[in-house]
Design an enzyme around this catalytic site. Structure first.
Site, short mmCIF file in Angstrom:
data_model
loop_
_atom_site.label_atom_id
_atom_site.label_comp_id
_atom_site.label_asym_id
_atom_site.label_seq_id
_atom_site.Cartn_x
_atom_site.Cartn_y
_atom_site.Cartn_z
N LEU A 14 14.99 -5.35 51.16
CA LEU A 14 16.26 -5.11 51.79
C LEU A 14 16.81 -6.49 52.36
O LEU A 14 18.10 -6.57 52.62
CB LEU A 14 16.09 -3.97 52.70
CG LEU A 14 15.98 -2.63 52.32
CD1 LEU A 14 15.70 -1.66 53.27
CD2 LEU A 14 16.98 -2.21 51.44
N GLY A 15 15.75 -7.23 52.72
CA GLY A 15 16.23 -8.38 53.39
C GLY A 15 15.02 -9.34 53.73
O GLY A 15 13.96 -8.84 53.91
N GLY A 20 10.49 -12.36 59.10
CA GLY A 20 10.10 -10.97 58.77
C GLY A 20 10.85 -10.54 57.46
O GLY A 20 12.08 -11.22 57.02
N VAL A 22 12.03 -7.19 54.85
CA VAL A 22 12.15 -5.58 55.02
C VAL A 22 12.19 -5.12 53.61
O VAL A 22 12.97 -5.62 52.71
CB VAL A 22 13.24 -5.24 55.89
CG1 VAL A 22 13.28 -3.86 56.09
CG2 VAL A 22 13.36 -6.12 57.21
N ASP A 130 18.25 -9.10 71.49
CA ASP A 130 18.61 -9.95 70.20
C ASP A 130 19.74 -9.04 69.70
O ASP A 130 20.03 -8.64 68.24
CB ASP A 130 17.57 -9.86 69.16
CG ASP A 130 17.58 -11.04 68.14
OD1 ASP A 130 16.76 -10.83 67.10
OD2 ASP A 130 18.74 -11.78 68.23
O1 LIG Z 1 11.80 -7.34 64.51
C1 LIG Z 1 12.00 -7.86 65.40
N1 LIG Z 1 12.90 -8.91 65.32
O2 LIG Z 1 13.26 -9.38 64.03
C2 LIG Z 1 12.86 -10.72 63.80
C3 LIG Z 1 11.83 -10.79 62.65
O3 LIG Z 1 12.39 -10.16 61.53
C4 LIG Z 1 11.38 -7.56 66.80
C5 LIG Z 1 11.37 -8.46 67.71
C6 LIG Z 1 10.85 -8.23 68.79
N2 LIG Z 1 10.36 -6.91 69.25
C7 LIG Z 1 9.64 -6.42 70.40
N3 LIG Z 1 9.30 -5.37 69.97
C8 LIG Z 1 9.52 -4.97 68.82
C9 LIG Z 1 10.22 -5.94 68.22
C10 LIG Z 1 11.00 -6.25 67.02
N4 LIG Z 1 10.93 -5.12 65.78
C11 LIG Z 1 11.43 -3.80 65.85
C12 LIG Z 1 11.73 -3.62 67.28
C13 LIG Z 1 12.28 -2.00 67.33
C14 LIG Z 1 12.22 -1.33 66.17
C15 LIG Z 1 12.70 -0.02 66.19
C16 LIG Z 1 12.12 1.16 65.30
C17 LIG Z 1 13.72 0.60 65.12
C18 LIG Z 1 12.04 -1.86 64.98
C19 LIG Z 1 11.44 -3.19 64.88
F1 LIG Z 1 10.93 -3.81 63.76
#
Ligand SMILES: O=C(NOCCO)c1ccn2cncc2c1Nc1ccc(C2CC2)cc1F
Ligand SMILES: [Mg+2]
Length: 328
Positions: A14-15, A20, A22, A130
């Site tokens: 997906l990206g 990261g 997905v 973010d």
């Molecule tokens: O993924 C992230 N940044 O993206 C940059 C890396 O591609 C981040 C960052 C800081 N974080 C601190 N805690 C979590 C995350 C976190 N990921 C994330 C947060 C919430 C959810 C909820 C279920 C919807 C899913 C997540 F994947």
């Protein structure tokens, strides 16, 4: 652990973001279609455990404006975060497909993002940290949901140094290293709204550039224009401009309503203490008129932006679930 890597079957990517990836995946035991985010992090065992423990808070998180959470686990130096699959994708991709988003649709998006931020603040006591178009997801039911917010302080801290790229949605006070407050999310929301409305990242103000025309979505995924070249303005010059320059605003004479212009102006005030609180924003005329928002058929608009391929994929999945009529 309740989630096993071997229970997941990759369907498609997906990206790929900073740090990261997905994937759209099938969880075979439940036949659920989910989105699986993996982030590579070389951290000690106790840090890994703490991140999983802090993410478990997400199991208590239930809001129509927050992407659903199904669990997380570590595997070979990568954390796997399983979440709800949003078939409309993220707004950065939607924006590249359609050029720019009509104001009445932006009002619906904005209203749901503010409700999501209020939920995170009131129920989880966390700030998003973010906010940007790629962290606002939509689906063909017309839902608008937030993801990638700072629910785990440990994960937030571990990713802090992976900030790269030439575009920063960060508030001036944050770029100056001052403390991050919930009104820093409000600044990022303001910047994101300008980008959705004009089709351009708002810094530096591209006076010359006209508004990107609203386009019909391309027929296939391949036709989606590539993301803007990452090598844009030099990062330092951009950050200096955010900290020292005039705040960005919606262009005049482009037909944006006074309510929209006023909402964005309030969000992008340089001084954080002059920005409205989330509760003030929720009552702002741009998004307070629920009848105006309900008049927008969000599901139809999102479907209109989805390339045919994804819609067909979705219909196929629905068929898999719809029980066949009993044979007469
Ligand atoms: O993924 C992230 N940044 O993206 C940059 C890396 O591609 C981040 C960052 C800081 N974080 C601190 N805690 C979590 C995350 C976190 N990921 C994330 C947060 C919430 C959810 C909820 C279920 C919807 C899913 C997540 F994947
Ligand atoms: Mg993201």
């Amino acid at each position: 652990q309740s989630l096993e890597l071997s229970d997941f079957e990759k369907i498609r990517a997906l990206g790929h973001g900073h740090g990261g990836s997905v994937f759209k995946v099938l969880h075979k035991p439940t036949q659920l279609i989910l989105a699986e985010k993996t982030i590579r992090l070389e951290v000690k065992k106790e840090v890994r455990e703490r991140i999983l423990r802090e993410l478990r808070v997400l199991h208590r998180c239930s809001s129509p404006h927050i992407v659903g959470f199904f669990g997380s686990f570590w595997h070979e130096g990568e954390i796997h975060i399983l979440m709800e699959y949003m078939d409309g994708g993220s707004l950065d991709v939607v924006l590249r497909r359609v050029g720019r988003i009509p104001e009445n649709v932006i009002a619906v998006i904005c209203s749901k993002v503010v409700e999501g931020l209020l939920y995170l603040h009131n129920e989880l006591s966390v700030m998003h940290r973010d906010i940007k178009p790629s962290n606002i997801l939509v689906n063909s039911d017309g839902a608008v949901k937030l993801c990638d917010f700072g629910v785990s302080g440990e994960l937030q801290g571990s990713l802090a140094y992976s900030f790269v790229g030439t575009r920063s949605y960060m508030a001036p006070e944050r770029l100056k290293g001052q403390k991050y407050t919930v009104t820093s999310d409000v600044w990022s929301l303001g910047l994101s709204l300008i980008e959705l409305a004009t089709g351009h990242f708002p810094i530096p103000p591209e006076r010359a550039k006209e508004l990107v025309p609203i386009r019909e979505p391309p027929a296939t995924v391949e036709d989606i224009p590539p993301p803007p070249q990452e090598g844009g303005m030099v990062v330092f010059e951009l950050l200096t401009r955010i900290v020292e320059g005039e705040p960005p605003h919606l262009p005049d004479g482009a037909g944006f309503s006074p309510e929209f212009c006023s909402f964005v102006e309030a969000c992008t005030r340089k001084a954080p203490e002059e920005r409205p609180k989330l509760t003030d924003l929720a009552q702002h005329p741009f998004i307070a008129d629920k009848a105006k928002l309900e008049a927008v058929d969000m599901a139809a608009w999102v479907k209109g932006t989805m390339v045919r391929a994804v819609l067909e994929e979705r219909l196929a999945e629905r068929e898999r679930f719809t029980p066949l009529p009993p044979t007469s």
